[in-house]
Motif scaffolding. Structure first.
Motif, PDB file in Angstrom:
ATOM      1  N   HIS A  63       0.873  -1.175   0.000  1.00  0.00           N
ATOM      2  CA  HIS A  63       0.000   0.000   0.000  1.00  0.00           C
ATOM      3  C   HIS A  63       0.906   1.218   0.000  1.00  0.00           C
ATOM      4  O   HIS A  63       1.777   1.347   0.867  1.00  0.00           O
ATOM      5  N   ASP A  64       0.744   2.106  -0.974  1.00  0.00           N
ATOM      6  CA  ASP A  64       1.474   3.375  -0.961  1.00  0.00           C
ATOM      7  C   ASP A  64       0.651   4.354  -0.158  1.00  0.00           C
ATOM      8  O   ASP A  64      -0.481   4.662  -0.518  1.00  0.00           O
ATOM      9  N   ILE A  65       1.211   4.826   0.956  1.00  0.00           N
ATOM     10  CA  ILE A  65       0.439   5.669   1.867  1.00  0.00           C
ATOM     11  C   ILE A  65       1.018   7.060   2.039  1.00  0.00           C
ATOM     12  O   ILE A  65       0.544   7.821   2.865  1.00  0.00           O
ATOM     13  N   GLY A  66       2.046   7.393   1.268  1.00  0.00           N
ATOM     14  CA  GLY A  66       2.665   8.713   1.399  1.00  0.00           C
ATOM     15  C   GLY A  66       1.655   9.819   1.226  1.00  0.00           C
ATOM     16  O   GLY A  66       1.040   9.933   0.192  1.00  0.00           O
ATOM     17  N   MET A  67       1.446  10.578   2.284  1.00  0.00           N
ATOM     18  CA  MET A  67       0.430  11.620   2.211  1.00  0.00           C
ATOM     19  C   MET A  67       0.940  12.977   2.658  1.00  0.00           C
ATOM     20  O   MET A  67       0.203  13.930   2.658  1.00  0.00           O
ATOM     21  N   SER A  68       2.168  13.038   3.081  1.00  0.00           N
ATOM     22  CA  SER A  68       2.653  14.320   3.573  1.00  0.00           C
ATOM     23  C   SER A  68       3.897  14.733   2.799  1.00  0.00           C
ATOM     24  O   SER A  68       4.549  13.925   2.150  1.00  0.00           O
ATOM     25  N   ILE A  69       4.217  15.986   2.905  1.00  0.00           N
ATOM     26  CA  ILE A  69       5.417  16.499   2.260  1.00  0.00           C
ATOM     27  C   ILE A  69       6.654  15.882   2.896  1.00  0.00           C
ATOM     28  O   ILE A  69       7.630  15.637   2.227  1.00  0.00           O
ATOM     29  N   ASP A  70       6.592  15.571   4.188  1.00  0.00           N
ATOM     30  CA  ASP A  70       7.734  14.979   4.872  1.00  0.00           C
ATOM     31  C   ASP A  70       7.950  13.521   4.483  1.00  0.00           C
ATOM     32  O   ASP A  70       9.051  13.006   4.595  1.00  0.00           O
TER      33      ASP A  70
ATOM     34  N   MET B   6       5.343   3.566   2.566  1.00  0.00           N
ATOM     35  CA  MET B   6       4.728   2.338   2.068  1.00  0.00           C
ATOM     36  C   MET B   6       4.433   1.415   3.241  1.00  0.00           C
ATOM     37  O   MET B   6       5.139   1.421   4.237  1.00  0.00           O
ATOM     38  N   GLU B   7       3.388   0.610   3.066  1.00  0.00           N
ATOM     39  CA  GLU B   7       3.063  -0.439   4.021  1.00  0.00           C
ATOM     40  C   GLU B   7       2.892  -1.742   3.262  1.00  0.00           C
ATOM     41  O   GLU B   7       2.562  -1.733   2.083  1.00  0.00           O
ATOM     42  N   LEU B   8       3.118  -2.837   3.963  1.00  0.00           N
ATOM     43  CA  LEU B   8       2.801  -4.152   3.419  1.00  0.00           C
ATOM     44  C   LEU B   8       1.604  -4.696   4.154  1.00  0.00           C
ATOM     45  O   LEU B   8       1.449  -4.459   5.355  1.00  0.00           O
ATOM     46  N   GLU B   9       0.777  -5.433   3.435  1.00  0.00           N
ATOM     47  CA  GLU B   9      -0.360  -6.117   4.041  1.00  0.00           C
ATOM     48  C   GLU B   9      -0.143  -7.618   3.932  1.00  0.00           C
ATOM     49  O   GLU B   9       0.107  -8.145   2.841  1.00  0.00           O
ATOM     50  N   ASN B  10      -0.235  -8.301   5.050  1.00  0.00           N
ATOM     51  CA  ASN B  10      -0.177  -9.752   5.078  1.00  0.00           C
ATOM     52  C   ASN B  10      -1.550 -10.251   4.638  1.00  0.00           C
ATOM     53  O   ASN B  10      -2.544 -10.024   5.328  1.00  0.00           O
ATOM     54  N   LEU B  11      -1.621 -10.921   3.501  1.00  0.00           N
ATOM     55  CA  LEU B  11      -2.911 -11.345   2.960  1.00  0.00           C
ATOM     56  C   LEU B  11      -3.570 -12.445   3.774  1.00  0.00           C
ATOM     57  O   LEU B  11      -4.781 -12.633   3.681  1.00  0.00           O
TER      58      LEU B  11
ATOM     59  N   TYR C 117       1.873  -3.273   8.076  1.00  0.00           N
ATOM     60  CA  TYR C 117       3.029  -2.712   8.778  1.00  0.00           C
ATOM     61  C   TYR C 117       3.890  -1.940   7.784  1.00  0.00           C
ATOM     62  O   TYR C 117       3.833  -2.165   6.579  1.00  0.00           O
ATOM     63  N   SER C 118       4.688  -1.039   8.326  1.00  0.00           N
ATOM     64  CA  SER C 118       5.495  -0.162   7.494  1.00  0.00           C
ATOM     65  C   SER C 118       6.556  -0.939   6.730  1.00  0.00           C
ATOM     66  O   SER C 118       7.199  -1.833   7.264  1.00  0.00           O
ATOM     67  N   LEU C 119       6.732  -0.591   5.465  1.00  0.00           N
ATOM     68  CA  LEU C 119       7.797  -1.154   4.645  1.00  0.00           C
ATOM     69  C   LEU C 119       8.933  -0.149   4.481  1.00  0.00           C
ATOM     70  O   LEU C 119      10.059  -0.515   4.199  1.00  0.00           O
ATOM     71  N   SER C 120       8.624   1.109   4.707  1.00  0.00           N
ATOM     72  CA  SER C 120       9.632   2.154   4.544  1.00  0.00           C
ATOM     73  C   SER C 120      10.124   2.610   5.909  1.00  0.00           C
ATOM     74  O   SER C 120       9.416   2.522   6.902  1.00  0.00           O
ATOM     75  N   GLN C 121      11.337   3.068   5.919  1.00  0.00           N
ATOM     76  CA  GLN C 121      11.918   3.572   7.162  1.00  0.00           C
ATOM     77  C   GLN C 121      12.210   5.063   7.037  1.00  0.00           C
ATOM     78  O   GLN C 121      12.468   5.568   5.953  1.00  0.00           O
ATOM     79  N   GLU C 122      12.125   5.743   8.147  1.00  0.00           N
ATOM     80  CA  GLU C 122      12.419   7.176   8.201  1.00  0.00           C
ATOM     81  C   GLU C 122      13.926   7.372   8.144  1.00  0.00           C
ATOM     82  O   GLU C 122      14.656   6.835   8.981  1.00  0.00           O
TER      83      GLU C 122
ATOM     84  N   CYS D 172      18.216   4.242   0.155  1.00  0.00           N
ATOM     85  CA  CYS D 172      17.044   3.373   0.011  1.00  0.00           C
ATOM     86  C   CYS D 172      16.211   3.413   1.275  1.00  0.00           C
ATOM     87  O   CYS D 172      16.726   3.246   2.375  1.00  0.00           O
ATOM     88  N   ARG D 173      14.922   3.637   1.129  1.00  0.00           N
ATOM     89  CA  ARG D 173      14.012   3.763   2.274  1.00  0.00           C
ATOM     90  C   ARG D 173      13.429   2.430   2.711  1.00  0.00           C
ATOM     91  O   ARG D 173      12.699   2.356   3.668  1.00  0.00           O
ATOM     92  N   LEU D 174      13.734   1.371   1.989  1.00  0.00           N
ATOM     93  CA  LEU D 174      13.204   0.054   2.322  1.00  0.00           C
ATOM     94  C   LEU D 174      13.749  -0.400   3.677  1.00  0.00           C
ATOM     95  O   LEU D 174      14.953  -0.396   3.903  1.00  0.00           O
ATOM     96  N   ASP D 175      12.845  -0.782   4.563  1.00  0.00           N
ATOM     97  CA  ASP D 175      13.228  -1.241   5.901  1.00  0.00           C
ATOM     98  C   ASP D 175      13.595  -2.720   5.826  1.00  0.00           C
ATOM     99  O   ASP D 175      12.725  -3.562   5.565  1.00  0.00           O
ATOM    100  N   PRO D 176      14.869  -3.081   6.065  1.00  0.00           N
ATOM    101  CA  PRO D 176      15.272  -4.483   5.947  1.00  0.00           C
ATOM    102  C   PRO D 176      14.548  -5.394   6.936  1.00  0.00           C
ATOM    103  O   PRO D 176      14.277  -6.557   6.633  1.00  0.00           O
TER     104      PRO D 176
END
Length: 174
Positions: free
Chosen positions: A44-51, A56-61, A67-72, A80-84
């Protein structure tokens, strides 16, 4: 569960203009309504703010948990913003789906990490080797890496709802 022949495998081929995340979520929802036991993770792409426009979030089907897939990484970061840790969690969830007898496993995409030989690449192969049909998406720019990984096995699907849903229904006999 191991079979002699690999399970059906398909990748939706998309461009950056194609809303592939929404397409995969819509198809998964339609399959769930038909009572199919789904496993895997979708984005799910959830980016909604300028910051944080790329959040991104992942959904367990299997259970609907997100839960968040991207890291601050802070303002101005170009890393790379991908959270390992989230990627590792997704790998565990896919393995559980395989072990739990999902009728179809979905993996949000065969992207940069998978093209490099990491990410969820191993889990994609695991599901197919276990006899469970797998659906993913691959961007045009990663088609050569996908072809090398899949050995030309599987189907390439257009980013069209009916084509993807039809493939899923055909391979799961739902």
């Amino acid at each position: 569960m191991t079979t002699d022949a690999p399970a059906p495998l398909a990748a939706i081929v998309y461009t950056p203009e194609d809303p592939v995340e929404n397409l995969m979520l819509e198809v998964a929802h339609a399959l769930g309504e038909r009572g199919l036991r789904l496993g895997g993770v979708l984005q799910h792409d959830i980016g909604m703010s300028i910051d944080d426009p790329c959040a991104m979030e992942l959904e367990n089907l299997a259970n609907g948990e997100r839960y968040s897939l991207s890291q601050e990484l802070g303002r101005g970061s170009e890393a790379c913003r991908l959270d390992p840790a989230s990627l590792a969690r997704a790998a565990v969830e896919i393995r559980r789906a395989v072990e739990g007898g999902a009728q179809l496993v979905c993996v949000n995409k065969f992207g940069a990490q998978e093209a490099l030989g990491t990410g969820l690449r191993e889990e994609i192969g695991l599901a197919v080797a276990a006899g469970i049909p797998l659906l993913t998406a691959v961007g045009h720019r990663f088609l050569p890496e996908w072809e090398a990984f899949s050995g030309g096995y599987g189907e390439l699907l257009p980013p069209e709802h009916d084509a993807v849903l039809d493939w899923c229904l055909r391979v799961t006999s739902a």
